[in-house]
Design an enzyme around this catalytic site. Structure first.
Site, short mmCIF file in Angstrom:
data_model
loop_
_atom_site.label_atom_id
_atom_site.label_comp_id
_atom_site.label_asym_id
_atom_site.label_seq_id
_atom_site.Cartn_x
_atom_site.Cartn_y
_atom_site.Cartn_z
N HIS A 184 43.69 3.35 12.01
CA HIS A 184 44.83 2.88 12.90
C HIS A 184 44.55 3.16 14.36
O HIS A 184 44.21 4.47 14.41
CB HIS A 184 45.98 2.97 12.16
N HIS A 216 51.43 -3.42 19.55
CA HIS A 216 51.15 -1.75 18.95
C HIS A 216 49.77 -1.55 18.94
O HIS A 216 49.61 -0.26 19.53
CB HIS A 216 51.99 -1.90 17.44
N GLU A 261 53.02 7.29 10.30
CA GLU A 261 52.72 6.01 9.89
C GLU A 261 51.50 6.05 8.67
O GLU A 261 50.67 5.15 8.46
CB GLU A 261 52.04 5.38 11.18
N HIS A 271 45.21 2.26 18.85
CA HIS A 271 45.66 1.74 19.88
C HIS A 271 44.60 1.55 21.03
O HIS A 271 44.96 1.81 22.27
CB HIS A 271 46.80 2.50 20.43
#
Lengths: 262, 262, 262, 262
Positions: free
Chosen positions: C97, C167, C78, C99
């Protein structure tokens, strides 16, 4: 085969410790693998809490859950869960039975766990329930009899997870690392699903996303990264010299990587 | 008897540390056992937080909660909880008083804790409540007077647990390991029951399941596995040489184990 | 430049470890910085879980997310998230980025995260959502294709955070320390917002407070205190001799400090 | 006085570390004590996260929050909280400002924290709220100006705790150990109150119980047990030789202890 068996016992002991450290297993629960050389056998520790399991604890069983060599220790009373599933599912090579805290509210309330984020797609569309009461009336909820294990395997059918009312869950996989990932992602998914309910209605991923995202945990890139991370987190885990050498030189040679198209 | 007393003091100190590490006890709370040689005495630490208790802290009391030898340290103000219960219940040989975080919401809201999963059946059908306000009006909620301890013991009656409104809970057992298991499973049960409420109505286990599953923690297999696990988790716990030798050769001899019928 | 590059790689590796330890990153997620000497390059680790990243893992990429030197390891699939944002936002010099568990319920339920306490103002008024389904239909939800990264960057627009349905989230900053603060405060804010909903309606901070409080993490006093704290918490973190010397003599000389007016 | 000052600085540094380890403080928050020899001075660390504070970090301030000696480090921007409260409350000798996670949902939703269990009575009947917006309009919510500190002190009035909307809370005590206990019990109380709401209506303790139970943390028995426990939990805490000797011989001589009447 001897070396392979030694390796798989080490990996299975490590998987137990990983799942204990990641909160899937605690005093209870267990993980097994099908024997790498004989599909009619499986490997499972003697009765011991997963966080403490060492390779020497791993025993070999027939699919009728009989120990192959005379045991010198207590055995897991619920080992038929593993044997019956290996009998019913030739595609399954690893099984985990757990009472993970994030999953328990769902098996207590009898509400489905559904994939709600990309990694949670590892559990499939909607794991089925199995209630021991239905076929067996009042029991202590331990799956001990072969007929109970077979009943559970029937409820599992082709799914990746079966939820066991008022008890816990059982997860299967093709490969131990897939099983470990699936178990961990299932717990994260359950946790997020429950917490999201405070905010409003929660919908599962669309079927197309479930199918595609369910394969994430099998990407080579992902398998390597997660296994290294989870292994490193296990207290006192000393990787074998072979594993350390392997990690220093990751598998991919010097190929130019463009941002990949799917 | 001297050796037996030494062993039970070591085990009681360890039980304190286990329950502290497992989140049942914290700065507050305490665990006692009835004296192994004299049912008219019980053993309880001097006033010290459970996580720090050592065998040398364990004192001997009469069932009137008088220390047998002149004390050289502060004593638990609430020791009458233990003495009064030992007086009322000849079947009880271990007692734990706690303010476990997972139980507190229930004793604050005055809502019952019911067994919701197999291990939670250890608490019995439905633990009763006891509200110090009812007999004693406004107090600081500490159970200090003998009449308060006797009132609590009356509310406990034949049950395994009594919930203390706006205060905490008291758990009893026949044997220290049973008490420790019951206390830990009670906390897990309360946690899951509360979280399951987010998903919908939560029903207790059927009575038949409660009766059968309530005995799980007494299975030899389970006792050994859990005690080894909880002991190993206590920071800095160094098992005695005797215990280590015993663990290396688990109790069961080489008997062929078939998947057991109930 | 060589020294500066060494320093920034050390700081980026540390930022990864900080965000892992503070619960923002786990097996997954990543952090990058724009190259200090060339705005057309950025620095990002090879594919490895953030908690394990060392300076030697840090690679250099073009803004098209091509590695500058032939890679000898797996790369983050990613990485286009980073490259596309650096292309779209010249003011951004760091990207994360994640989660994070506290954020996941919001991106699962599709409900906005709003600043609810002073430190949470770091996220801005109301982070936008981006749903990969809208432009790309069913995918595995990984942002892998350049067009997916560009779509995400468009949704981010001028904001500090973009929420990614089902996501996770992506956070940007001007400076690595600002990015790390913003990520951590965002997670705290999400956690408190969710829990506050149990108590009733939850309103965001007034706009004037968001604007003023959003700058807290940039106060010199705050930057120094938080970075020292988060760094010290990273297990096994050994500060460089230079950093230790710098900490012993904090930057402010002997000036008389009156309680400051704003 | 020099020895007394050394002791109080050690105790204050330890109190900071205790409150950090118990989850009351994190990167932010601070604790102070009034100078033991001069009520017109107070002691507060330089700007540093509480978990890292050492005795050498403790500085001396006037009640106008001016450092007595020229500072060589950043100072806490919000030190006026402490100075203004010491000015307004001659009975207060210790102050803690925090953003504890369990308290934040209440100050975000603007809902009162009320004592719901015996230890929570330490906070008093119902802590008041203070909203910086009311007198000062839009700010960054940091209490930096003397007038803001004085406004906060007016809202605190005679109470033990003041809740600061969208920011956190400030706790006061007569004695550092009382302050530390009150802060920790307040957080536990808030946590249980919030969780109890899932079960139904939650009522505060009756006033008579609040008054009596509010004194529990001052019982000699309790102070010793809790301080020993919380101190022992601080990572790397090495008690002074004097403290260790004192602990080996607890204060109470050999007096016969009957179960005490109130």
């Amino acid at each position: 085969m001897a070396d392979k068996l030694t390796d798989i016992k080490e990996e299975l002991a490590l998987a137990n410790r990983i799942l204990a450290h990641e909160g899937v297993l605690d005093a209870f629960g267990h993980v097994s693998v099908r024997h790498p050389g004989d599909p009619g056998r499986y490997l499972l520790s003697r009765s011991r809490s997963p966080a403490l399991i060492e390779p020497a604890d791993i025993l070999e069983y027939t699919l009728d859950s009989e120990p192959v060599r005379p045991p010198t220790a207590h055995l897991y009373a619920e080992r038929v869960i593993h044997g019956c599933i290996y009998q019913a599912r030739s595609d399954v090579t690893a099984v985990c039975h757990h009472h993970a805290p994030s999953v328990m509210p769902f098996v207590i309330a009898g509400k489905p766990i559904v994939p709600v984020f990309h990694l949670g797609a590892a559990i499939g569309e909607e794991p089925p329930f199995w209630d021991q009461q239905d076929e067996f009336g009042d029991t202590n909820l331990l799956v001990v009899k072969p007929e109970e294990g077979r009943s559970l395997a029937r409820a599992l059918a082709h799914h990746s997870v079966v939820l066991m009312n008022r008890h816990g869950a059982t997860v299967v996989g093709n490969g131990l690392k897939e099983l470990v990932s699936r178990s961990i992602f299932m717990c994260q998914n359950a946790e997020y699903q429950l917490r999201a309910l405070t905010l409003g209605l929660v919908a599962p991923l669309p079927s197309g996303e479930i199918e595609l995202a369910g394969a994430i945990s099998r990407l080579a890139n992902v398998v390597g990264r997660t296994w290294e991370y989870w292994s490193a987190r296990v207290p006192g885990n000393k990787p074998t010299a072979a594993a350390r050498a392997k990690r220093a030189k990751p598998a991919q040679p010097a190929k130019r990587r463009k941002a990949r198209r799917r």
